[in-house]
Write a protein that holds these residues in place. Sequence first.
Motif, PDB file in Angstrom:
ATOM      1  N   TYR A 108       0.870  -1.176   0.000  1.00 22.24           N
ATOM      2  CA  TYR A 108       0.000   0.000   0.000  1.00 22.24           C
ATOM      3  C   TYR A 108       0.907   1.226   0.000  1.00 22.24           C
ATOM      4  N   LYS A 121      -3.776   3.064   2.735  1.00 23.34           N
ATOM      5  CA  LYS A 121      -3.963   1.627   2.936  1.00 23.34           C
ATOM      6  C   LYS A 121      -5.423   1.229   2.726  1.00 23.34           C
ATOM      7  N   ARG A 124      -7.565   2.803  -1.578  1.00 20.49           N
ATOM      8  CA  ARG A 124      -6.680   2.489  -2.700  1.00 20.49           C
ATOM      9  C   ARG A 124      -7.170   3.056  -4.034  1.00 20.49           C
ATOM     10  N   LEU A 141       2.173  -5.050   2.704  1.00 22.09           N
ATOM     11  CA  LEU A 141       0.959  -5.473   3.402  1.00 22.09           C
ATOM     12  C   LEU A 141       1.277  -6.747   4.160  1.00 22.09           C
ATOM     13  N   GLU A 142       0.836  -6.802   5.395  1.00 27.33           N
ATOM     14  CA  GLU A 142       1.014  -8.033   6.173  1.00 27.33           C
ATOM     15  C   GLU A 142       0.026  -9.060   5.665  1.00 27.33           C
TER      16      GLU A 142
END
Length: 147
Positions: A108, A121, A124, A141-142
Amino acid sequence: MKNFIYKVNRKKFETVNTIITGKEILENANLLPVEDYELLIKVNEKGFEPVQLNEEIDLKGAGIEGFFAKPYKKLIIYVDDEPVEVDECFMTPNEILTAAGKNANGFYLKQIRGHKEVSYKNDREHKIAIKNGLKFSSCKLEPTTVS
């Protein structure tokens, strides 16, 4: 008091003025300096005509006035301190990530404004007005785990 709505590159803007100049249209769209941008007005399905900065447009006409703006020369923005050449006036965070060679699904975008950061985030598809020298950073991004 009636507001007049018009679009620049498919993004909506409003003004209380019936008559607006090309310069004011670019300023309202935050496309600065205005001299760096070419402004075109949609005349029919087939095409556009140029609008001069001092030219007056009457917004009382039928429908939402459609304008298209583009930089005269490529704009340089920075993603992770790397220069990225773009030729769009408005870009989404995903489009900026892609232009920088990043996979938009894995990252992001944050915009760096001095000491402040603006995260996209959760937004978008936000249309960002592109100007020379804007700075962004890509953030991984996790992965989301399903429990």
